[in-house]
Design a protein around this motif. Sequence first.
Motif, PDB file in Angstrom:
ATOM      1  N   GLU A  30       0.838  -1.195   0.000  1.00  0.00           N
ATOM      2  CA  GLU A  30       0.000   0.000   0.000  1.00  0.00           C
ATOM      3  C   GLU A  30       0.874   1.246   0.000  1.00  0.00           C
ATOM      4  OE1 GLU A  30      -3.008   0.055   2.992  1.00  0.00           O
ATOM      5  OE2 GLU A  30      -3.451  -2.070   2.736  1.00  0.00           O
ATOM      6  N   THR A  31       0.303   2.358  -0.378  1.00  0.00           N
ATOM      7  CA  THR A  31       1.013   3.623  -0.466  1.00  0.00           C
ATOM      8  C   THR A  31       1.493   4.080   0.907  1.00  0.00           C
ATOM      9  OG1 THR A  31      -0.298   4.241  -2.388  1.00  0.00           O
ATOM     10  CG2 THR A  31       0.821   6.015  -1.223  1.00  0.00           C
ATOM     11  N   PHE A  32       2.699   4.637   0.945  1.00  0.00           N
ATOM     12  CA  PHE A  32       3.290   5.187   2.161  1.00  0.00           C
ATOM     13  C   PHE A  32       3.250   6.707   2.070  1.00  0.00           C
ATOM     14  CE2 PHE A  32       5.249   1.092   1.524  1.00  0.00           C
ATOM     15  CZ  PHE A  32       5.299   0.544   2.789  1.00  0.00           C
TER      16      PHE A  32
ATOM     17  N   GLY B  33      14.220 -17.146   1.474  1.00  0.00           N
ATOM     18  CA  GLY B  33      13.868 -16.416   0.263  1.00  0.00           C
ATOM     19  C   GLY B  33      14.461 -15.013   0.301  1.00  0.00           C
ATOM     20  N   ALA B  34      14.226 -14.277  -0.786  1.00  0.00           N
ATOM     21  CA  ALA B  34      14.787 -12.927  -0.845  1.00  0.00           C
ATOM     22  C   ALA B  34      13.956 -12.055  -1.764  1.00  0.00           C
ATOM     23  CB  ALA B  34      16.223 -12.973  -1.334  1.00  0.00           C
ATOM     24  N   ILE B  35      13.971 -10.786  -1.465  1.00  0.00           N
ATOM     25  CA  ILE B  35      13.407  -9.784  -2.354  1.00  0.00           C
ATOM     26  C   ILE B  35      14.544  -9.387  -3.283  1.00  0.00           C
ATOM     27  CG2 ILE B  35      12.413  -7.475  -2.482  1.00  0.00           C
ATOM     28  CD1 ILE B  35      11.361  -8.029   0.425  1.00  0.00           C
ATOM     29  N   THR B  36      14.346  -9.494  -4.581  1.00  0.00           N
ATOM     30  CA  THR B  36      15.435  -9.252  -5.520  1.00  0.00           C
ATOM     31  C   THR B  36      15.503  -7.813  -6.007  1.00  0.00           C
ATOM     32  OG1 THR B  36      14.073  -9.989  -7.366  1.00  0.00           O
ATOM     33  CG2 THR B  36      15.484 -11.630  -6.320  1.00  0.00           C
ATOM     34  N   ASN B  37      14.377  -7.110  -6.006  1.00  0.00           N
ATOM     35  CA  ASN B  37      14.383  -5.726  -6.483  1.00  0.00           C
ATOM     36  C   ASN B  37      13.198  -4.983  -5.885  1.00  0.00           C
ATOM     37  OD1 ASN B  37      15.184  -3.450  -7.851  1.00  0.00           O
ATOM     38  ND2 ASN B  37      15.070  -4.377  -9.870  1.00  0.00           N
ATOM     39  N   ILE B  38      13.305  -3.670  -5.903  1.00  0.00           N
ATOM     40  CA  ILE B  38      12.232  -2.808  -5.421  1.00  0.00           C
ATOM     41  C   ILE B  38      11.906  -1.822  -6.522  1.00  0.00           C
ATOM     42  CG2 ILE B  38      11.667  -0.981  -3.781  1.00  0.00           C
ATOM     43  CD1 ILE B  38      13.267  -2.460  -1.725  1.00  0.00           C
ATOM     44  N   TYR B  39      10.626  -1.639  -6.783  1.00  0.00           N
ATOM     45  CA  TYR B  39      10.173  -0.697  -7.800  1.00  0.00           C
ATOM     46  C   TYR B  39       9.315   0.374  -7.148  1.00  0.00           C
ATOM     47  CZ  TYR B  39      11.602  -4.469 -10.890  1.00  0.00           C
ATOM     48  OH  TYR B  39      12.320  -5.444 -11.520  1.00  0.00           O
ATOM     49  N   PHE B  40       9.649   1.631  -7.408  1.00  0.00           N
ATOM     50  CA  PHE B  40       8.804   2.743  -6.984  1.00  0.00           C
ATOM     51  C   PHE B  40       7.808   2.982  -8.114  1.00  0.00           C
ATOM     52  CE2 PHE B  40      12.762   4.367  -4.694  1.00  0.00           C
ATOM     53  CZ  PHE B  40      12.363   3.847  -3.481  1.00  0.00           C
ATOM     54  N   THR B  41       6.526   2.720  -7.864  1.00  0.00           N
ATOM     55  CA  THR B  41       5.517   2.968  -8.898  1.00  0.00           C
ATOM     56  C   THR B  41       4.895   4.331  -8.742  1.00  0.00           C
ATOM     57  OG1 THR B  41       3.879   1.799  -7.557  1.00  0.00           O
ATOM     58  CG2 THR B  41       5.034   0.514  -9.238  1.00  0.00           C
ATOM     59  N   GLU B  42       5.135   4.962  -7.597  1.00  0.00           N
ATOM     60  CA  GLU B  42       4.696   6.332  -7.367  1.00  0.00           C
ATOM     61  C   GLU B  42       5.685   6.943  -6.391  1.00  0.00           C
ATOM     62  OE1 GLU B  42       0.623   8.683  -6.075  1.00  0.00           O
ATOM     63  OE2 GLU B  42       0.909   6.640  -5.368  1.00  0.00           O
ATOM     64  N   PHE B  43       6.160   8.156  -6.692  1.00  0.00           N
ATOM     65  CA  PHE B  43       7.150   8.807  -5.847  1.00  0.00           C
ATOM     66  C   PHE B  43       6.933  10.304  -5.924  1.00  0.00           C
ATOM     67  CE2 PHE B  43      11.170  10.191  -4.241  1.00  0.00           C
ATOM     68  CZ  PHE B  43      11.638   9.157  -3.444  1.00  0.00           C
ATOM     69  N   VAL B  44       6.302  10.877  -4.890  1.00  0.00           N
ATOM     70  CA  VAL B  44       5.992  12.292  -4.873  1.00  0.00           C
ATOM     71  C   VAL B  44       6.530  12.888  -3.581  1.00  0.00           C
ATOM     72  CG1 VAL B  44       4.148  14.021  -4.891  1.00  0.00           C
ATOM     73  CG2 VAL B  44       3.866  11.904  -6.183  1.00  0.00           C
ATOM     74  N   SER B  45       7.336  13.929  -3.712  1.00  0.00           N
ATOM     75  CA  SER B  45       7.805  14.631  -2.522  1.00  0.00           C
ATOM     76  C   SER B  45       7.414  16.102  -2.660  1.00  0.00           C
ATOM     77  CB  SER B  45       9.304  14.484  -2.355  1.00  0.00           C
ATOM     78  OG  SER B  45       9.974  14.955  -3.499  1.00  0.00           O
TER      79      SER B  45
ATOM     80  N   LYS C  30       5.272  10.745  -0.561  1.00  0.00           N
ATOM     81  CA  LYS C  30       4.252   9.743  -0.876  1.00  0.00           C
ATOM     82  C   LYS C  30       4.888   8.751  -1.847  1.00  0.00           C
ATOM     83  CE  LYS C  30      -0.325   9.243  -2.939  1.00  0.00           C
ATOM     84  NZ  LYS C  30      -1.415   9.953  -3.623  1.00  0.00           N
ATOM     85  N   VAL C  31       4.938   7.481  -1.441  1.00  0.00           N
ATOM     86  CA  VAL C  31       5.622   6.454  -2.230  1.00  0.00           C
ATOM     87  C   VAL C  31       4.756   5.200  -2.293  1.00  0.00           C
ATOM     88  CG1 VAL C  31       7.680   5.000  -2.378  1.00  0.00           C
ATOM     89  CG2 VAL C  31       7.876   7.283  -1.443  1.00  0.00           C
ATOM     90  N   THR C  32       4.657   4.637  -3.488  1.00  0.00           N
ATOM     91  CA  THR C  32       4.042   3.328  -3.664  1.00  0.00           C
ATOM     92  C   THR C  32       5.137   2.384  -4.149  1.00  0.00           C
ATOM     93  OG1 THR C  32       1.950   4.367  -4.259  1.00  0.00           O
ATOM     94  CG2 THR C  32       2.188   2.032  -4.784  1.00  0.00           C
TER      95      THR C  32
ATOM     96  N   ARG D 102       6.087  -2.847   6.558  1.00  0.00           N
ATOM     97  CA  ARG D 102       5.645  -1.448   6.506  1.00  0.00           C
ATOM     98  C   ARG D 102       6.372  -0.613   7.558  1.00  0.00           C
ATOM     99  NH1 ARG D 102       1.843   0.410   3.429  1.00  0.00           N
ATOM    100  NH2 ARG D 102       1.314   2.064   4.898  1.00  0.00           N
ATOM    101  N   ASP D 103       6.542  -1.159   8.749  1.00  0.00           N
ATOM    102  CA  ASP D 103       7.244  -0.433   9.801  1.00  0.00           C
ATOM    103  C   ASP D 103       8.686  -0.131   9.394  1.00  0.00           C
ATOM    104  OD1 ASP D 103       7.609   0.564  12.592  1.00  0.00           O
ATOM    105  OD2 ASP D 103       9.027  -1.125  12.641  1.00  0.00           O
TER     106      ASP D 103
END
Length: 167
Positions: free
Chosen positions: A74-76, A154-166, A90-92, A115-116
């Motif tokens: 969810e959006t942060f 297991g592992a998270i291999t990559n992170i994608y910002f689908t929304e990034f507003v500052s 604001k980041v998704t 999320r924390d």
Amino acid sequence: MAEEEKTAEAAPKKGGKLKLIIILVVALIILGGGVFLAYKLFLAPKAGGEHGAETEKKEVTAPSNEVGMLYPLETFIVNMADNDGSRYLKVTIQLELDKTEKLKEELDKRVPQLRDAILTILSAKTYEEISSAQGKLILKQEILRRLNSLLPFGAITNIYFTEFVSQ
């Protein structure tokens, strides 16, 4: 006078020998490199024999930019750590997972922890730290390391910002 002439004649001979030595060393290095290259290209045995050729064909046909399963979060929305406290971010985010089947179930259980961790990282950033492309890459790596430290397998291999507003 005679001594000066002998000294003057000896100096050019030293320089001539030094130049000759340098030219020979450079020529030997170039020749050695050429021999090594010829050996690698024409004479070296192929690794794996016939099986190696079959493996190469399989690798060529398989797509190399394969994306793993994506796990959306969810959006942060967080206040940034700037002095006046008036900026927010604001980041998704979507997480790319490795091929482990049980990882999605593990992430479902750990959503509050994830999320924390992300909220803690985001709220500690200033506008200057994340405003550049390099800052965003550093932020991705920091989040990736933190989230992977929470996972038992297991592992998270990559992170994608689908929304990034500052702002």
